[in-house]
Enzyme design. Structure first.
Site, PDB file in Angstrom:
ATOM      1  N   ARG A 172     -27.338 -11.013   9.517  1.00 30.45           N
ATOM      2  CA  ARG A 172     -27.533 -12.471   9.584  1.00 30.45           C
ATOM      3  C   ARG A 172     -27.197 -13.139   8.256  1.00 30.45           C
ATOM      4  NH1 ARG A 172     -33.460 -13.036  10.989  1.00 30.45           N
ATOM      5  NH2 ARG A 172     -33.449 -11.183   9.692  1.00 30.45           N
ATOM      6  N   ASN A 206     -31.933 -12.796  15.197  1.00 35.01           N
ATOM      7  CA  ASN A 206     -32.149 -11.504  15.843  1.00 35.01           C
ATOM      8  C   ASN A 206     -32.731 -11.722  17.231  1.00 35.01           C
ATOM      9  OD1 ASN A 206     -31.276  -9.969  13.693  1.00 35.01           O
ATOM     10  ND2 ASN A 206     -33.320  -9.468  12.952  1.00 35.01           N
TER      11      ASN A 206
END
Length: 92
Positions: free
Chosen positions: A20, A38
């Site tokens: 990320r 996520n």
């Protein structure tokens, strides 16, 4: 040039490897806004908006495996409703 909006679901070894954060950094360099998050199934959801070339470059970076330590097995993309994003953020 008009913006495009897509959501991408990234499967493979993409959690616990800085995916990320690296995606955020790549998106910021390309001028793409949106977010990375996520998912409970081990995938990462990436929503990207920006000019089509920049968004495609981000998707290509993801397709090629993203950051070191990650492994992308599958990338599914689909249109996303137009949404105003100011930055590219990480969602929890």
């Amino acid at each position: 040039m008009s913006k495009i909006y897509i959501v991408a679901y990234v499967y493979g070894v993409v959690q616990g490897v800085g995916f990320r954060y690296s995606t955020q950094r790549q998106a910021q360099q390309l001028g793409v806004t949106g977010y990375a998050k996520n998912c409970d199934d081990g995938s990462v959801e990436v929503v990207a908006s920006g000019n089509p070339q920049a968004v495609e470059r981000l998707m290509e970076w993801i397709r090629q495996g993203g950051p070191r330590g990650a492994r992308v097995d599958r990338l599914l993309t689909e249109p996303y409703p137009p949404t105003p994003f100011e930055t590219f953020s990480i969602r929890y």
